[in-house]
Design a protein around this motif. Structure first.
Motif, PDB file in Angstrom:
ATOM      1  N   LEU A 289       0.845  -1.131  -0.098  1.00 10.73           N
ATOM      2  CA  LEU A 289      -0.051   0.159  -0.167  1.00 10.73           C
ATOM      3  C   LEU A 289       0.815   1.267   0.116  1.00 10.73           C
ATOM      4  O   LEU A 289       0.511   2.163  -0.425  1.00 10.73           O
ATOM      5  N   ILE A 290       2.012   1.334   0.639  1.00  8.62           N
ATOM      6  CA  ILE A 290       2.812   2.385   0.690  1.00  8.62           C
ATOM      7  C   ILE A 290       3.378   2.869  -0.556  1.00  8.62           C
ATOM      8  O   ILE A 290       3.512   3.999  -0.746  1.00  8.62           O
ATOM      9  N   LYS A 291       3.470   1.716  -1.618  1.00  9.54           N
ATOM     10  CA  LYS A 291       3.884   2.173  -3.026  1.00  9.54           C
ATOM     11  C   LYS A 291       2.702   2.499  -3.803  1.00  9.54           C
ATOM     12  O   LYS A 291       2.936   3.151  -4.888  1.00  9.54           O
ATOM     13  N   LYS A 292       1.569   2.044  -3.605  1.00  7.87           N
ATOM     14  CA  LYS A 292       0.432   2.333  -4.550  1.00  7.87           C
ATOM     15  C   LYS A 292      -0.368   3.474  -3.918  1.00  7.87           C
ATOM     16  O   LYS A 292      -1.016   3.999  -5.123  1.00  7.87           O
ATOM     17  N   THR A 293      -0.063   3.917  -2.917  1.00  7.45           N
ATOM     18  CA  THR A 293      -1.120   5.087  -2.670  1.00  7.45           C
ATOM     19  C   THR A 293      -0.346   6.335  -2.630  1.00  7.45           C
ATOM     20  O   THR A 293       0.930   6.277  -2.979  1.00  7.45           O
ATOM     21  N   ALA A 294      -1.133   7.657  -2.483  1.00 11.07           N
ATOM     22  CA  ALA A 294      -0.400   8.777  -2.568  1.00 11.07           C
ATOM     23  C   ALA A 294       0.468   8.989  -1.237  1.00 11.07           C
ATOM     24  O   ALA A 294       1.424   9.874  -1.309  1.00 11.07           O
ATOM     25  N   GLY A 295       0.019   8.327  -0.168  1.00 13.01           N
ATOM     26  CA  GLY A 295       0.869   8.447   1.144  1.00 13.01           C
ATOM     27  C   GLY A 295       0.365   7.836   2.239  1.00 13.01           C
ATOM     28  O   GLY A 295      -1.046   7.706   2.323  1.00 13.01           O
ATOM     29  N   PHE A 296       1.042   7.883   3.300  1.00  9.50           N
ATOM     30  CA  PHE A 296       0.517   7.607   4.543  1.00  9.50           C
ATOM     31  C   PHE A 296       0.752   9.140   5.493  1.00  9.50           C
ATOM     32  O   PHE A 296       1.543   9.593   5.493  1.00  9.50           O
ATOM     33  N   PHE A 297      -0.506   8.940   6.245  1.00  9.92           N
ATOM     34  CA  PHE A 297      -0.246  10.247   7.270  1.00  9.92           C
ATOM     35  C   PHE A 297       0.203   9.559   8.838  1.00  9.92           C
ATOM     36  O   PHE A 297      -0.498   8.509   9.304  1.00  9.92           O
TER      37      PHE A 297
END
Length: 706
Positions: free
Chosen positions: A141-149
């Motif tokens: 997910l960290i690679k697929k998404t815009a980012g993690f908060f």
């Protein structure tokens, strides 16, 4: 970026806004903060229907009325699977730029299509989500998404540790957010009624029973407890607790309060409570209730966790770890004024970072940096003059970009450099094939590259600040290909000319802008004796000279006061760690002890016009400045500037307000308000107003294009 040049942000949190807890406050705060900026258009898909939408500026979507034909499992609240389905459905209606989701299951998120998940920011608390069997999905997910908060920097670093340094750039900060309107004018108040206050959930882990037992011991000592909230966890007996609330003579239960009512209650009370089970001490989350109490200038009783020790200092006097220590510390803070003030000051200083305005700055930078890094085309409806803005930091020219985008005369594209030199060269070359005009914000590696690669028929404008003078980048400019240099202050103009020998005919001076209309508010009574100074850090701001001026003025008239606005030195960790700076400010604090409350502090916030309405004279006594923008703001507010003759001051501001000695400044102030307020306001409008600066910058572009 869509119609109206706004970023559309779609938000979903697995949170019931009908309950008063930290999660609900997080959602309403995020929406309030984003709604402060016209850049954002916020849509919120609700988990459950609410009686009243928390904010009026956002679009709140009740799924049960918006999608009446959807086969809901429960007509009261969404399941996560349903929420993800409806988020995608609603996204097709609005075409969101980004989707922000809180506390959603990784296994469900992993099944979302790439076209959707690539625009998602995930706010996921709990270390268990990044370890064990979940780590593999988290890495995907960290690679697929815009980012993690992450909620705190400590939490962000912990998540990076779990998922690897190679993913460091994908983690962003979204702290708890506290309303700026909660900033009191005088936060360091004394204990008045010995009222402790707890607002939040009722749970065994949050030590509600232990708090009641400790307060019960204080029954004969006139220490009282105010409680607000209506969320009872399964680990407590709700009916028994309510009975205890109602039967204890020194306890008052207020039931469910909204955030405004809750903060009003905190303001009425004296000491906040953040004590909880020590098994939670390793948590890297920061309590919103702690921050709300702190912002109101209230000391807080709480656990000595690594996070709070870092925020408050290991010697914070109100750390508690046992019922007996809670009892002792509660009694101590209610009876010892010095302890109360020390704890209140530490709490308040730690909370200022979390104000709405600071939070908005961080969120805006995050969303825009991810948006521009794609890169994405920003355009108006009509296509005319095509302009590229290139640079690593566009904050100080954003006002001009926003204006051009909203005009029907220009098409705009952004070339966002990663730092002073690094950029996507292929993308930059594609912009050269497209652009009529290139505007380099900062004269760094961006101006080096474009001046050596642009086409001869294209126009190149470079806006210089101060930092460039200490780099080698200007020596690498192709001066022949640069059509105009824009400088923000005369001293910078002359320094750049002396060092780099730029052609004078290519140099122009255009100030940084201010919003004069917003600053033009009526003065309060008695301001002739109110001296102001905004920003006293670092040492070169020379607040010691401000005290020299105040002391001399007090020898003339005891009514003079010095009002200081801005962060205190101890709030800047990097500064306070320097021995010379710390020694300097400790001397300053010792001096003001002898001035009998003639020095009044207030924190920085966005409402500077209100502060200026109470200030007759503004001091600018620095050793050096670029342009010292607050002087221009003071003039727009009708506050008379009194300026020490730092290099370039007389070339920016009227010379009759620039002085060589402290005695001259004191004499000028002691004469009273003998300068026409209309005259100094007109000077500000004519030279610094936002409309004037925009017009001048637009003229530079149009002249060189034609």
């Amino acid at each position: 970026m869509t119609e109206g040049n706004k970023l559309k942000i779609l938000i979903y949190a697995d949170v019931d806004l009908n309950l008063t807890d930290g999660s609900a406050i997080w959602l309403s705060s995020l929406c309030e903060v984003l709604s402060m900026d016209p850049l954002f258009q916020v849509h919120v898909l609700l988990k459950s229907a609410v009686k009243k939408n928390p904010t009026s500026n956002n679009v709140w979507v009740n799924p049960f009325t918006h999608y009446k034909s959807f086969p809901f499992k429960d007509q009261r609240r969404l399941a996560q699977e349903e929420a993800l389905t409806l988020l995608q459905k609603y996204d097709t209606e609005i075409n969101a730029d980004f989707i922000v989701m809180r506390q959603m299951r990784f296994d469900l998120l992993d099944k979302l299509p790439d076209s959707f998940i690539s625009r998602c920011f995930l706010y996921i608390l709990g270390e268990e989500n990044y370890q064990g069997n979940n780590r593999e999905i988290a890495l995907k997910l960290i690679k697929k998404t815009a980012g993690f908060f992450a909620q705190t920097e400590q939490m962000r670093q912990r998540y990076i540790h779990f998922l690897g340094d190679e993913n460091k750039s994908r983690f962003y900060l979204m702290t708890p957010m506290i309303p700026d309107k909660a900033f009191p004018n005088d936060v360091f108040v004394r204990n008045k009624e010995s009222r402790l206050v707890y607002t939040g959930k009722f749970s065994a882990m949050w030590y509600i029973r232990e708090i009641l037992d400790a307060v019960n011991k204080h029954e004969n000592e006139n220490i009282k407890l105010d409680i607000a909230g209506d969320k009872f966890h399964n680990d407590v007996d709700k009916e028994a607790l309510i009975k205890q609330f109602n039967e204890m003579p020194n306890v008052k239960w207020h039931g469910r309060l909204d955030r405004i009512e809750s903060m009003a209650l905190i303001n009425e009370c004296d000491v906040g409570i953040g004590w909880r089970n020590p098994t939670m001490d390793d948590s890297l989350e920061i309590s919103t209730k702690f921050l709300e109490c702190s912002m109101m200038g209230k000391p807080v009783l709480l656990n000595s966790t690594p996070l709070y020790r870092e925020l408050l200092g290991s010697d914070y006097p109100l750390f508690v770890d046992t019922p007996q220590s809670f009892y002792n510390k509660a009694r101590m803070v209610c009876t010892d004024t010095s302890v109360y003030l020390d704890a209140a000051r530490r709490c308040y200083n730690s909370a200022t970072f979390f104000g709405y305005r600071n939070a908005l700055t961080r969120l805006r930078e995050t969303f825009l940096s991810v948006y521009w890094d794609k890169p994405v085309y920003i355009t108006t409806v009509k296509k005319k003059l095509r302009i590229v803005f290139a640079g690593h930091d566009l904050r100080f020219v954003q006002f001009f970009i926003d204006y051009l985008i909203q005009s029907d005369k220009y098409d705009i594209k952004i070339d966002k450099f990663k730092n002073h030199t690094a950029h996507d060269e292929n993308y930059s070359r594609s912009l050269i094939d497209w652009a009529d005009v290139i505007f380099c914000e900062w004269g760094l590696g961006n101006a080096v590259w474009y001046s050596n690669n642009k086409k001869s028929n294209q126009k190149l404008i470079v806006r210089m600040h101060l930092q460039e003078a200490d780099t080698i980048h200007p020596t690498k400019f192709n001066l022949f290909e640069i059509d105009k240099f824009v400088f923000i202050a005369p001293a910078i103009y002359e320094k750049m000319y002396a060092k780099f020998n730029f052609p004078r005919d290519k140099m122009t001076l255009i100030w940084n802008p201010i919003d004069c209309k917003a600053l033009d508010v009526p003065k309060q009574n008695g301001v002739d004796y109110n001296i102001g100074m905004m920003g006293i850090c670092p040492q070169r701001k020379r607040v010691d000279l401000a005290l020299d001026i105040l002391e001399q003025l007090l020898s003339y008239d005891n009514r003079y006061r010095l009002y200081i606005k801005g962060n205190r030195p101890e709030e800047y960790k990097w500064l306070w760690n320097q021995a010379t700076e710390r020694t300097y400010y400790n001397k300053f604090y010792n001096r003001i002890k002898n001035l009998n409350k003639k020095v009044i502090f207030s924190p920085y916030d966005s409402n500077i016009s209100e502060w200026f309405s109470n200030i007759g004279f503004l001091l600018s006594v620095s050793d050096f400045e670029g342009s010292h923008q607050v002087v221009a703001e003071a003039m727009a507010a009708g506050t008379i500037p009194v300026i020490r003759n730092w290099e370039g001051a007389g070339s920016i501001y009227p010379v009759e307000h620039v002085f060589n000695t402290i005695d001259e400044m004191v004499s000028f102030i002691a004469k009273g308000k003998h300068i026409n307020e209309i005259t100094i306001k007109k000077y500000a409008v004519d030279n610094f107003d936002l409309s004037v600066v925009i017009r001048k910058l637009e003229k530079v572009i149009q002249q060189h294009y034609t």
